[in-house]
Design a protein around this motif. Structure first.
Motif, mmCIF file in Angstrom:
data_model
loop_
_atom_site.group_PDB
_atom_site.id
_atom_site.type_symbol
_atom_site.label_atom_id
_atom_site.label_comp_id
_atom_site.label_asym_id
_atom_site.label_seq_id
_atom_site.Cartn_x
_atom_site.Cartn_y
_atom_site.Cartn_z
ATOM 1 N N ALA A 21 25.285 22.294 65.513
ATOM 2 C CA ALA A 21 25.788 21.514 66.654
ATOM 3 C C ALA A 21 25.315 20.120 66.754
ATOM 4 N N THR A 22 24.684 19.705 65.752
ATOM 5 C CA THR A 22 24.394 18.313 65.759
ATOM 6 C C THR A 22 25.386 17.173 65.374
ATOM 7 N N GLY A 23 26.316 17.475 64.736
ATOM 8 C CA GLY A 23 27.162 16.332 64.246
ATOM 9 C C GLY A 23 26.555 15.634 63.080
ATOM 10 N N THR A 24 27.157 14.316 63.138
ATOM 11 C CA THR A 24 26.614 13.436 62.067
ATOM 12 C C THR A 24 25.209 12.818 62.422
ATOM 13 N N ALA A 78 16.728 12.438 49.599
ATOM 14 C CA ALA A 78 15.885 13.252 50.348
ATOM 15 C C ALA A 78 16.703 14.034 51.460
ATOM 16 N N THR A 79 17.781 13.399 52.019
ATOM 17 C CA THR A 79 18.724 14.299 53.073
ATOM 18 C C THR A 79 20.229 13.574 52.913
ATOM 19 N N SER A 80 20.981 14.325 52.296
ATOM 20 C CA SER A 80 22.321 13.934 52.246
ATOM 21 C C SER A 80 23.034 13.928 53.469
ATOM 22 N N GLY A 81 24.121 13.237 53.846
ATOM 23 C CA GLY A 81 24.786 13.196 55.040
ATOM 24 C C GLY A 81 24.517 12.578 56.122
ATOM 25 N N VAL A 82 23.332 11.882 56.023
ATOM 26 C CA VAL A 82 22.781 10.989 57.088
ATOM 27 C C VAL A 82 23.178 9.536 56.865
ATOM 28 N N GLU A 83 23.570 9.060 58.082
ATOM 29 C CA GLU A 83 23.951 7.446 58.262
ATOM 30 C C GLU A 83 22.810 6.690 58.661
ATOM 31 N N TYR A 84 22.769 5.338 58.654
ATOM 32 C CA TYR A 84 21.554 4.446 59.118
ATOM 33 C C TYR A 84 22.474 3.236 59.849
ATOM 34 N N LEU A 85 21.691 2.880 60.829
ATOM 35 C CA LEU A 85 22.000 1.788 61.695
ATOM 36 C C LEU A 85 21.041 0.972 62.031
ATOM 37 N N ASP A 86 21.157 -0.318 61.924
ATOM 38 C CA ASP A 86 20.245 -1.287 62.270
ATOM 39 C C ASP A 86 19.972 -1.596 63.759
ATOM 40 N N LYS A 87 18.677 -1.657 64.146
ATOM 41 C CA LYS A 87 18.440 -1.802 65.624
ATOM 42 C C LYS A 87 18.542 -3.310 65.841
ATOM 43 N N SER A 88 19.060 -4.056 65.120
ATOM 44 C CA SER A 88 19.466 -5.393 65.616
ATOM 45 C C SER A 88 20.860 -5.556 66.081
ATOM 46 N N ARG A 107 23.668 22.261 72.470
ATOM 47 C CA ARG A 107 25.014 21.638 72.556
ATOM 48 C C ARG A 107 25.634 20.885 71.570
ATOM 49 N N ARG A 108 27.010 21.108 71.396
ATOM 50 C CA ARG A 108 27.648 20.496 70.093
ATOM 51 C C ARG A 108 27.948 19.262 70.563
ATOM 52 N N VAL A 109 27.698 18.146 69.732
ATOM 53 C CA VAL A 109 27.939 16.880 69.814
ATOM 54 C C VAL A 109 28.580 16.169 68.576
ATOM 55 N N ASP A 110 29.361 14.966 68.542
ATOM 56 C CA ASP A 110 29.744 14.404 67.355
ATOM 57 C C ASP A 110 28.865 13.667 66.522
ATOM 58 N N LEU A 111 27.800 13.194 67.363
ATOM 59 C CA LEU A 111 26.596 12.161 66.716
ATOM 60 C C LEU A 111 25.575 12.430 67.128
ATOM 61 N N THR A 112 24.543 12.328 66.354
ATOM 62 C CA THR A 112 23.037 12.485 66.836
ATOM 63 C C THR A 112 22.475 10.910 66.410
ATOM 64 N N LEU A 113 22.099 10.251 67.301
ATOM 65 C CA LEU A 113 21.484 8.717 67.147
ATOM 66 C C LEU A 113 19.982 9.048 67.170
ATOM 67 N N THR A 127 41.354 10.114 71.852
ATOM 68 C CA THR A 127 40.893 9.083 72.703
ATOM 69 C C THR A 127 40.033 9.493 73.716
ATOM 70 N N GLU A 128 39.464 10.754 73.452
ATOM 71 C CA GLU A 128 37.989 11.306 74.090
ATOM 72 C C GLU A 128 36.815 10.439 73.791
ATOM 73 N N PRO A 129 36.052 10.427 74.526
ATOM 74 C CA PRO A 129 34.862 9.504 74.171
ATOM 75 C C PRO A 129 34.049 10.334 73.074
ATOM 76 N N LEU A 130 33.175 9.736 72.183
ATOM 77 C CA LEU A 130 32.385 10.456 71.360
ATOM 78 C C LEU A 130 31.213 10.970 72.142
ATOM 79 N N ARG A 131 31.008 12.325 71.726
ATOM 80 C CA ARG A 131 29.950 13.083 72.392
ATOM 81 C C ARG A 131 28.551 12.727 71.552
ATOM 82 N N LEU A 132 27.706 12.290 72.269
ATOM 83 C CA LEU A 132 26.285 11.469 71.674
ATOM 84 C C LEU A 132 25.283 12.125 72.129
ATOM 85 N N ARG A 133 24.494 12.469 71.320
ATOM 86 C CA ARG A 133 23.010 12.892 71.329
ATOM 87 C C ARG A 133 21.991 12.071 71.133
ATOM 88 N N LEU A 134 20.956 11.803 71.810
ATOM 89 C CA LEU A 134 20.010 10.688 71.920
ATOM 90 C C LEU A 134 18.714 11.119 71.526
#
Length: 218
Positions: free
Chosen positions: A73-76, A94-104, A45-51, A3-10
């Motif tokens: 340290a970059t997470g997904t 080109a790069t495996s292990g990368v996810e994609y989300l839409d800005k909309s 700094r280790r994070v869970d996700l890098t957006l 239940t800890e918040p995800l640690r996010l890098r922008l």
């Protein structure tokens, strides 16, 4: 369940873009917590996700994600782009292990998608975004260079790439636009900027923060 918040890098080269993303996610800080903001570089700094917001980045630069993925340290790595489905297809192989989300995606759906990518469901008792007095969801909007001058985010992305010296075909490919659609954005942006020629647009862009800082300037 964790239940800890995800640690996010922008990650983006424009400080105003990163600040806008942080503001958009703040109502959900019990679920996703921004712990680092940076220009694209190896993190300490280790994070869970890098957006990774693609604002102001060409298609070739968006494909160059190997350093990020290799950083332990970059997470997904999650690429945040317009037409994310097309971006994912372009990025395959080109790069495996990368996810994609839409800005909309609205902020609430963005947070839920980040949780899904991290292998979590919504935290028990997770609250919806705060409501305004009128009963509508009060989601802070992201920001971008040129917003105060009236440019839409798509127009601003076009102008940022023009200011960096990219050609129309390069810009159209990076933003997954047809050349006709791109020219429509350019005409609209030029009217708002009060310019008529590309050289004038480049000068306007430089004066209004459309060039990302070089490394070491932040």
């Amino acid at each position: 369940m964790n239940t800890e918040p995800l640690r996010l890098r922008l990650l983006n080269d424009y400080e105003v873009v990163v600040a806008g993303l942080r503001a958009m996610l703040e109502p959900f800080d019990d679920r996703v917590r921004v712990v680092e903001e940076d220009i694209r570089s190896v993190s300490g700094r280790r994070v869970d996700l890098t957006l990774y917001d693609t604002f102001g980045r060409t298609l070739d630069e968006q494909r160059d994600l190997g350093e990020l993925v290799a950083d332990p340290a970059t997470g997904t790595v999650v690429v945040y782009a317009w037409n994310a489905g097309e971006a994912a297809i372009e990025g395959e192989g080109a790069t495996s292990g990368v996810e994609y989300l839409d800005k909309s995606l609205p902020a609430a759906e963005l947070v839920a998608s980040l949780e899904r990518i991290a292998g979590r469901g919504a935290a028990p008792g997770a609250e919806a975004p705060r409501e305004s007095p009128g009963g509508r969801l009060a989601e802070p909007q992201s920001s971008w260079p040129g917003r105060e001058e009236g440019l839409s985010v798509r127009e601003a992305e076009v102008v940022a790439l023009i200011t960096q010296g990219h050609t129309n075909p390069e810009i159209a490919a990076s933003l997954y636009l047809s050349l006709n659609s791109l020219k429509s954005y350019i005409r609209s942006a030029y009217r708002k900027m009060g310019v008529e020629r590309r050289s004038q647009a480049v000068r306007w862009g430089i004066e209004h923060g459309m060039l990302p800082p070089r490394k070491g300037e932040r």
